[in-house]
Design an enzyme around this catalytic site. Structure first.
Site, PDB file in Angstrom:
ATOM      1  CB  CYS A   1     -27.120  10.899  41.502  1.00 56.90           C
ATOM      2  SG  CYS A   1     -26.151   9.539  40.863  1.00 56.90           S
TER       3      CYS A   1
ATOM      4  CB  CYS B   1     -26.100   5.198  43.684  1.00 52.71           C
ATOM      5  SG  CYS B   1     -25.591   6.025  42.164  1.00 52.71           S
TER       6      CYS B   1
ATOM      7  CE1 TYR C   1     -18.807 -12.897 -25.165  1.00 52.38           C
ATOM      8  CE2 TYR C   1     -21.213 -12.863 -25.029  1.00 52.38           C
ATOM      9  CZ  TYR C   1     -19.983 -13.369 -24.613  1.00 52.38           C
ATOM     10  OH  TYR C   1     -19.947 -14.326 -23.636  1.00 52.38           O
TER      11      TYR C   1
ATOM     12  CE  LYS D   1     -28.674 -13.793  -8.687  1.00 47.48           C
ATOM     13  NZ  LYS D   1     -27.768 -12.728  -9.122  1.00 47.48           N
TER      14      LYS D   1
ATOM     15  CG  ASP E   1      -1.977  -0.991   1.222  1.00 48.48           C
ATOM     16  OD1 ASP E   1      -2.015  -1.762   0.244  1.00 48.48           O
ATOM     17  OD2 ASP E   1      -2.781  -1.020   2.167  1.00 48.48           O
TER      18      ASP E   1
ATOM     19  CB  SER F   1     -36.795  -6.241  -4.264  1.00 48.09           C
ATOM     20  OG  SER F   1     -36.410  -6.583  -2.983  1.00 48.09           O
ATOM     21  CG  LEU F   2     -33.252 -10.934  -5.017  1.00 44.47           C
ATOM     22  CD1 LEU F   2     -31.924 -11.334  -4.403  1.00 44.47           C
ATOM     23  CD2 LEU F   2     -33.549 -11.787  -6.246  1.00 44.47           C
TER      24      LEU F   2
ATOM     25  NE  ARG G   1     -33.772  -1.831  -4.596  1.00 46.01           N
ATOM     26  CZ  ARG G   1     -35.019  -2.307  -4.658  1.00 46.01           C
ATOM     27  NH1 ARG G   1     -35.446  -2.867  -5.754  1.00 46.01           N
ATOM     28  NH2 ARG G   1     -35.803  -2.222  -3.627  1.00 46.01           N
TER      29      ARG G   1
ATOM     30  CE1 TYR H   1      -2.467   2.032  -6.905  1.00 41.62           C
ATOM     31  CE2 TYR H   1      -3.204   3.495  -5.143  1.00 41.62           C
ATOM     32  CZ  TYR H   1      -3.360   2.979  -6.417  1.00 41.62           C
ATOM     33  OH  TYR H   1      -4.394   3.405  -7.201  1.00 41.62           O
ATOM     34  CG  ASP H   2      -0.832   5.044  -0.161  1.00 35.42           C
ATOM     35  OD1 ASP H   2      -1.728   4.765  -0.997  1.00 35.42           O
ATOM     36  OD2 ASP H   2      -0.905   4.752   1.048  1.00 35.42           O
TER      37      ASP H   2
HETATM   38  P1  AMP Z   1     -33.554  -7.435  -0.346  1.00 35.97           P
HETATM   39  O1  AMP Z   1     -33.122  -5.993  -0.384  1.00 35.97           O
HETATM   40  O2  AMP Z   1     -33.374  -8.059   0.981  1.00 35.97           O
HETATM   41  O3  AMP Z   1     -34.905  -7.657  -0.960  1.00 35.97           O
HETATM   42  O4  AMP Z   1     -32.554  -8.228  -1.287  1.00 35.97           O
HETATM   43  C1  AMP Z   1     -32.426  -7.931  -2.634  1.00 35.97           C
HETATM   44  C2  AMP Z   1     -31.140  -7.198  -2.868  1.00 35.97           C
HETATM   45  O5  AMP Z   1     -30.013  -8.016  -2.639  1.00 35.97           O
HETATM   46  C3  AMP Z   1     -30.980  -6.803  -4.289  1.00 35.97           C
HETATM   47  O6  AMP Z   1     -31.645  -5.587  -4.509  1.00 35.97           O
HETATM   48  C4  AMP Z   1     -29.489  -6.656  -4.443  1.00 35.97           C
HETATM   49  O7  AMP Z   1     -29.151  -5.317  -4.204  1.00 35.97           O
HETATM   50  C5  AMP Z   1     -28.912  -7.453  -3.308  1.00 35.97           C
HETATM   51  N1  AMP Z   1     -27.955  -8.506  -3.685  1.00 35.97           N
HETATM   52  C6  AMP Z   1     -26.807  -8.768  -3.043  1.00 35.97           C
HETATM   53  N2  AMP Z   1     -26.153  -9.792  -3.605  1.00 35.97           N
HETATM   54  C7  AMP Z   1     -26.894 -10.203  -4.654  1.00 35.97           C
HETATM   55  C8  AMP Z   1     -26.752 -11.232  -5.610  1.00 35.97           C
HETATM   56  N3  AMP Z   1     -25.727 -12.068  -5.591  1.00 35.97           N
HETATM   57  N4  AMP Z   1     -27.726 -11.369  -6.529  1.00 35.97           N
HETATM   58  C9  AMP Z   1     -28.805 -10.543  -6.536  1.00 35.97           C
HETATM   59  N5  AMP Z   1     -28.993  -9.557  -5.652  1.00 35.97           N
HETATM   60  C10 AMP Z   1     -28.057  -9.384  -4.712  1.00 35.97           C
HETATM   61 ZN    ZN Z   2     -26.626   8.048  42.555  1.00 40.04          ZN
END
Ligand code: AMP
Ligand code: ZN
Length: 671
Positions: A429, A405, A227, A287, A32, A81-82, A133, A35-36
């Site tokens: 106190c 106390c 690609y 997934k 490091d 989201s997931l 997001r 690099y610095d």
């Molecule tokens: P949650 O916010 O708990 O609904 O989780 C969904 C979020 O997990 C997504 O919006 C991503 O930002 C995040 N995330 C982290 N790692 C991954 C991954 N490997 N694949 C997909 N999402 C991910």
């Molecule tokens: Zn006290």
């Protein structure tokens, strides 16, 4: 080309190479320090010879000026989201559902990085825009800050147009260093690396963001061409491998699995790895690997149907309970705290945990010297879950509350009614006094920056103050004499104290530390009485008509102002020039008449920020859910308030919906 220009170019090239080795490949070749040194030399040469300016230079990563605000960015592809699952059974349900449509699908099983999601857009191979997001459709332009993330390539080896998605995170080591520095400076500590990363990415000044040393894992290809010949990838694995080839820091520790057994064993493996990783993960994402199959399964409203997130249970650890100390709080309550053998837990080192009160310790049979299991509630506050009697050796001792106390030595009283509290009732106190002044100065109260516990203690010890009102007659030279203070910090402190005079009536009432009067009650009292003088003369009967006030709280207010000592304090605060009348400006009336309750950890806003926004829009924030509540804003690890809201049929919204309401000026929540 001159020799000098040659040299500058070479330095740039070398720095880019070593930055990639360090940030992307995790395989640095130089120290490091070296690099610095190279970086410093390049900076010097560029400053001396502006004619060789190049926007692609590694030094330009922090070239931006502070912004006033972030611009909005509309995502070309929705940032989803997931769906979450919390057990292997629920995971199996998901796998079964998928197999109804597809036979023998392959899955990518990968760590779920605990950070925040961003998109990165490249045009002709050049990084042009990075966005958060937001609500999935519209995010914020944080390009400047993302330029400071060294593992994000500023240009690709091929002139491609594409958008990728990744998770920005703060490496644990960086987080720990940051918190050590904050601790030394008397600042509040950041709760966890995710909050720290979110806060850093939302800094308007890219220089601050740069200091935070964020990193990113890219986990998805959103849009564009991968690609040069326009051909499209077939699988997720192929996509990620190709993104790595293009220079992105791509998710590691991922596999492609074909059976439930394989998936589960990789989840277990990641669970074991969790602690040794340089970053936090909060689960595993499963997934579909084949991209055509993904399209076949399609998307739900907010989450894809081809993926789920398996969330890890809160991390627990065993450690030794070395001792139990007792602290005296602002209201005289004695709180036992566990002193633990330091242990790493969900991203931070934990050496203390609350034990609440004597009842808790008895119920859980916790003894000094025991091995105990600890976890972080909501991943933030450490707590003792249980003791392990089966591991108990000789030499453990039972804990008992002190009879006097620990601060003032006066006898303490056990109060079974008031939350099983042991209390020191001595109004002089010293511990209560200093906690009270700390509270008075705290961020949500009078917000006197820099006046933390140590300084309060020092001011009291040196006889410079005896109560909160004395703060306003402090002089710079007096403060400067305190150990390690110096004139500059002393001047800053006096300025902060001076500024606090106009903190406002709401804050002032809260700052007084009246029992049972928190921020919400403080605001309600300020709105109702309009001045400290009027509040001082309020009767219990009248106070009971204030919104959310019961007889207990009303009585607390009257009791407080019946003490001559407290009346005198108020008088002296007024004389010192502290604003004691309400200066409330007319607010927005979008949320007029609506009451909000916050619960759980919100993804980007702190509780305070969310309250501020609601109040700014004319709404009210309450601490508890009732049938009168209009909306409950729920975040991660939301607790009993959420359950109650569901029982009462109160509308539950999330942060995005709240922000949408404010932005779209609508009181109908939309996702
Ligand atoms: P949650 O916010 O708990 O609904 O989780 C969904 C979020 O997990 C997504 O919006 C991503 O930002 C995040 N995330 C982290 N790692 C991954 C991954 N490997 N694949 C997909 N999402 C991910
Ligand atoms: Zn006290």
């Amino acid at each position: 080309m001159s020799e000098l220009e040659e040299k500058i170019r070479k330095l740039r090239k070398q720095l880019l190479y070593h930055a990639k080795r360090y940030y992307v490949d995790d395989a640095p070749e130089i120290s490091d320090y070296d690099y610095d040194m190279m970086y410093a030399e390049l900076k010097r040469l560029e400053a001396e010879h502006p004619e060789f300016f190049d926007p692609e230079s590694p030094t330009q990563r922090v070239g931006g000026k502070p912004l006033d605000k972030f611009e909005k960015v509309t995502h070309t592809v929705q940032m989803n989201s997931l769906a979450d699952v919390f057990s292997f059974e629920e995971l199996q349900d998901f796998l079964d559902r998928v197999s109804q449509t597809v036979s023998r699908p392959a899955y990518s099983v990968e760590p779920k990085i605990d950070g925040l999601s961003v998109s990165l857009r490249y045009e002709n191979g050049i990084f042009v825009q990075g966005a958060t997001r937001g609500d999935g459709f519209v995010g914020e332009d944080v390009t400047q800050n993302l330029r400071t993330v060294f593992s994000i390539p500023m240009s690709l080896p091929e002139p491609l147009n594409l958008t990728v998605r990744g998770e920005v995170y703060m490496p644990r080591q960086v987080f720990e260093k940051l918190n050590l520095a904050r601790e030394a400076a008397g600042q509040t500590l950041l709760a966890n690396p995710r909050n720290a990363a979110a806060g850093s990415l939302r800094q308007l000044d890219p220089k601050i963001a740069a200091e935070r040393k964020l990193d990113i894992f890219v986990f998805n290809f959103q849009d564009g061409t991968l690609y040069a010949d326009g051909s499209a990838p077939q699988t997720h694995k192929e996509t990620l491998d190709r993104l790595a080839e293009l220079g992105f820091h791509v998710l590691e520790n991922r596999i492609v699995a074909e059976s439930a057994d394989e998936i589960v064993s990789h989840i277990k493996r990641l669970g074991e790895l969790r602690d040794s990783l340089a970053y936090d993960i909060d689960g595993v994402v499963i997934k579909i690997d084949d991209l055509a199959t993904r399209r076949l399964l399609g998307e739900g409203t907010n989450t894809p149907k081809w993926a789920v997130a398996y969330k890890f249970p809160p991390e627990q650890k065993q450690t030794k309970l070395e001792d139990i100390t007792v602290a005296v709080g602002r209201t005289g309550v004695l709180t036992p705290t566990a002193v633990l053998t330091p242990v790493r837990l969900a991203g931070t080192t934990v050496s203390r945990a609350t034990l609440h009160n004597l009842e808790f310790i008895r119920e859980k049979d916790i003894r000094i010297g025991d091995i105990v299991t600890v976890q972080k509630a909501g991943d933030i506050i450490p707590e003792v879950v249980r003791s392990h009697a089966e591991l108990r050796g000789a030499g453990t001792t039972l804990f008992s509350m002190p009879e006097r106390c620990p601060s003032c030595g006066e006898p303490v009283f056990y109060d079974a009614d008031e939350g099983a509290a042991t209390r020191c009732t001595n109004s002089r106190c010293p511990a209560q006094l200093s906690r009270g002044i700390e509270h008075f100065a705290s961020k949500d109260a009078m917000n006197i920056d820099g006046l933390g516990p140590q300084l309060v203690e020092a001011l009291l010890q040196n006889g410079l103050i005896a109560d909160a009102a004395d703060l306003y007659s402090l002089q710079v030279d007096e403060v400067a004499q305190i150990d390690r203070m110096g004139t500059k910090s002393a001047t800053n402190l006096i300025t902060a104290i001076e500024n606090s005079k106009s903190a406002g009536l709401e804050r002032l009432i809260y700052a007084l530390g009246i029992r049972n009067v928190g921020e919400v009650a403080g605001a309600a009292l300020a709105a109702r009485y309009g001045s400290l003088a009027a509040l001082q003369n309020a009767t219990v009967e009248d106070l009971c008509t204030v919104e959310d006030f019961g007889e207990v709280t009303a009585q607390c207010v009257v009791d407080f102002f019946s003490h001559p000592q407290n009346r005198e304090l108020c008088e002296r605060l007024t004389e010192a020039g502290v604003v004691t009348v309400s200066t409330a400006k007319p607010t927005d009336d979008l949320f007029r008449g609506l009451t909000f309750v916050l619960t759980g950890t919100l993804p980007t806003l702190t509780r305070d920020e969310a309250s501020e926004r609601i109040k700014a829009a004319g709404g009210r924030v309450s601490g508890s859910v009732s049938a009168k509540t209009s909306f409950v804003v729920a975040g991660e690890a939301a607790g009993s308030k959420l359950t109650k809201a569901q029982q009462l049929g109160v509308t539950v919204i999330d942060e995005e919906m709240l922000l949408n309401m404010i932005e779209q000026r609508s009181v109908t929540p939309t996702a």
